[in-house]
Design a protein around this motif. Structure first.
Motif, mmCIF file in Angstrom:
data_model
loop_
_atom_site.group_PDB
_atom_site.id
_atom_site.type_symbol
_atom_site.label_atom_id
_atom_site.label_comp_id
_atom_site.label_asym_id
_atom_site.label_seq_id
_atom_site.Cartn_x
_atom_site.Cartn_y
_atom_site.Cartn_z
ATOM 1 N N LEU A 37 0.856 -1.190 0.000
ATOM 2 C CA LEU A 37 0.000 0.000 0.000
ATOM 3 C C LEU A 37 0.890 1.237 0.000
ATOM 4 O O LEU A 37 1.887 1.296 0.724
ATOM 5 C CB LEU A 37 -0.908 0.029 1.229
ATOM 6 C CG LEU A 37 -1.824 -1.176 1.463
ATOM 7 C CD1 LEU A 37 -2.656 -0.950 2.724
ATOM 8 C CD2 LEU A 37 -2.717 -1.425 0.269
ATOM 9 N N ASP A 38 0.529 2.221 -0.782
ATOM 10 C CA ASP A 38 1.319 3.451 -0.878
ATOM 11 C C ASP A 38 0.458 4.651 -0.529
ATOM 12 O O ASP A 38 -0.769 4.637 -0.686
ATOM 13 C CB ASP A 38 1.867 3.640 -2.300
ATOM 14 C CG ASP A 38 2.965 2.652 -2.627
ATOM 15 O OD1 ASP A 38 3.725 2.294 -1.712
ATOM 16 O OD2 ASP A 38 3.046 2.226 -3.798
ATOM 17 N N ARG A 39 1.109 5.716 -0.072
ATOM 18 C CA ARG A 39 0.411 6.962 0.204
ATOM 19 C C ARG A 39 0.269 7.764 -1.068
ATOM 20 O O ARG A 39 0.947 7.515 -2.068
ATOM 21 C CB ARG A 39 1.138 7.750 1.280
ATOM 22 C CG ARG A 39 2.587 8.032 0.974
ATOM 23 C CD ARG A 39 3.277 8.618 2.191
ATOM 24 N NE ARG A 39 4.704 8.787 1.949
ATOM 25 C CZ ARG A 39 5.535 9.292 2.837
ATOM 26 N NH1 ARG A 39 5.072 9.689 4.011
ATOM 27 N NH2 ARG A 39 6.808 9.421 2.560
ATOM 28 N N GLU A 40 -0.612 8.771 -0.993
ATOM 29 C CA GLU A 40 -0.855 9.650 -2.121
ATOM 30 C C GLU A 40 -0.710 11.099 -1.654
ATOM 31 O O GLU A 40 -0.346 11.372 -0.506
ATOM 32 C CB GLU A 40 -2.247 9.392 -2.711
ATOM 33 C CG GLU A 40 -2.255 8.364 -3.841
ATOM 34 C CD GLU A 40 -1.505 8.855 -5.065
ATOM 35 O OE1 GLU A 40 -1.519 10.067 -5.343
ATOM 36 O OE2 GLU A 40 -0.894 8.022 -5.751
ATOM 37 N N LEU A 41 -1.038 12.048 -2.555
ATOM 38 C CA LEU A 41 -0.879 13.466 -2.243
ATOM 39 C C LEU A 41 -1.668 13.857 -1.000
ATOM 40 O O LEU A 41 -1.183 14.600 -0.155
ATOM 41 C CB LEU A 41 -1.321 14.311 -3.436
ATOM 42 C CG LEU A 41 -1.362 15.827 -3.257
ATOM 43 C CD1 LEU A 41 0.000 16.385 -2.858
ATOM 44 C CD2 LEU A 41 -1.855 16.504 -4.533
ATOM 45 N N PHE A 42 -2.888 13.335 -0.878
ATOM 46 C CA PHE A 42 -3.736 13.680 0.269
ATOM 47 C C PHE A 42 -3.855 12.505 1.233
ATOM 48 O O PHE A 42 -3.771 11.339 0.833
ATOM 49 C CB PHE A 42 -5.123 14.126 -0.206
ATOM 50 C CG PHE A 42 -5.115 15.478 -0.857
ATOM 51 C CD1 PHE A 42 -5.064 16.639 -0.100
ATOM 52 C CD2 PHE A 42 -5.140 15.593 -2.236
ATOM 53 C CE1 PHE A 42 -5.036 17.886 -0.699
ATOM 54 C CE2 PHE A 42 -5.125 16.832 -2.852
ATOM 55 C CZ PHE A 42 -5.064 17.987 -2.077
#
Length: 375
Positions: A37-42
């Motif tokens: 799982l990866d993070r995003e801009l928000f």
């Protein structure tokens, strides 16, 4: 010949099950999840991705597994996941992920970087060389609006009916490096255009070259980025099949010498970028519910006719990969009821309650991995 590998990235919305609003708690979800799982801009988004595979049944299995990882991690954090291009309900002030790159993007691009995060789907298809990849990018342009129309899944945004099938695509177009491109012709020209965009500040770096289709910065692939994230994983697989077939078709022509125009393809001088924008707007406004601009004539024709032409154009590639039946069934399914119409149907069924639309999105996003029959 072995089919080209294909992989998918999906951006998912994190939802508070009580308020049905975006929940800026990605860190907690990632802590409960895995390295996949990866993070995003928000902070109310997470990204999942599949490995590159050749079999679309396997691709679907990886999509389901990735959604399960995200869904279970979200539930352990007291949240839910939803695959939708935009959030139907507005939460509080959107919170940027605490990452130097994302914080710099927010500072550089101001209000452009603010509209609460959109969720797209990116399809990666393997290429043999950058030269082949640029030839593919140049020839994909007329077909990208049809791919957007297939994916449209964001009619509601921040408590309002946008009267569009894909509002995500309209918000995304505000980024200065986003959208359709002119034909590049050569790798050198592609690299030079990219360099100038970064030098101008329109893109912070190569990863921010938000073309609707581009050479991947990290993988030997063409990356098609025009689609909304799909609630139904079968719609995502349909898009992957169509993109792979288009890439395979153009790559074979390029490898054979690329002399003259691609047979049966739109004329090279037909699709100025202004017309591509018009075609993309029409796809975003109506999805598959009205006419699209015909890739071969640029005239409005029924959406079903455009998809029929697309399937006929790449039929040999679909047959060779064993994907023709899947694509025919998928086209019939999305013409009957794709993402945006299903959101609107949930709205109507529940007396005009957007909270019910969110509930329906959560249920359908996660139905593929929960126990019991899939919807």
């Amino acid at each position: 010949m072995e089919p080209r590998t294909v992989g998918v990235e999906e951006e998912l919305l994190l939802v508070d099950p009580e308020t049905r609003e975006p929940a800026p708690r990605a860190e907690q979800v990632l802590a409960h999840g895995s390295d996949e799982l990866d993070r995003e801009l928000f902070r109310h988004q997470v990204e999942v991705q599949t490995p590159p595979v050749t079999d679309l049944g396997e691709l679907r299995e990886h999509l389901v597994r990735a959604r399960r990882l995200a869904g279970e991690a979200a539930e352990r954090a007291g949240l839910r996941t939803a695959a939708t291009g935009t959030s139907p309900l507005r939460g509080g002030e959107p919170e940027v992920t605490r990452d130097d790159r994302y914080l710099d993007m927010r500072e550089r691009y101001g209000e452009v970087a603010r509209p609460e995060g959109t969720c797209g789907m990116h399809v990666h298809v393997a290429i043999d060389s950058p030269e082949q990849g640029v030839a593919v990018l140049d020839q994909l342009v007329p077909w990208l609006p049809a791919l957007l129309a297939v994916s449209t899944n964001s009619p509601y945004h921040s408590g309002r009916d946008t009267r569009h099938a894909s509002w995500r695509s309209q918000l995304w177009s505000h980024w200065p490096s986003a959208g359709p491109t002119e034909r590049f012709g050569t790798v050198e020209r592609y690299r030079e255009v990219s360099r100038v965009l970064v030098a101008s500040g329109a893109a912070r770096d190569d990863a921010m070259l938000y073309f609707d289709a581009r050479l991947s910065a990290d993988h030997p692939t063409v990356e098609v980025r025009v689609a909304d994230v799909c609630t139904d994983p079968d719609d995502a697989v349909l898009l992957a099949a169509l993109v792979r077939a288009l890439v395979t078709h153009v790559a074979a022509w390029h490898d054979a010498g690329a002399e003259g125009g691609l047979p049966g393809w739109p004329a090279d001088d037909l699709w100025r970028v202004e017309l591509v924008r018009a075609a993309q707007w029409r796809a975003a406004r109506y999805g598959l519910a009205d006419r699209l601009l015909d890739p071969c004539s640029a005239e409005p024709v029924p959406a079903g006719e455009v998809l029929g032409t697309l399937v006929a154009t790449v039929r040999e590639e679909l047959e060779a990969a064993g994907d023709l039946g899947l694509v025919r069934d998928g086209v019939e399914r999305v013409l009957a009821a794709g993402g945006a119409p299903r959101q609107r149907a949930a709205y109507e069924r529940n007396g005009g309650e957007l909270a019910a639309v969110v509930d329906d999105l959560v249920d359908r996003t996660n139905a593929c991995w929960r126990e019991g029959p899939e919807e």
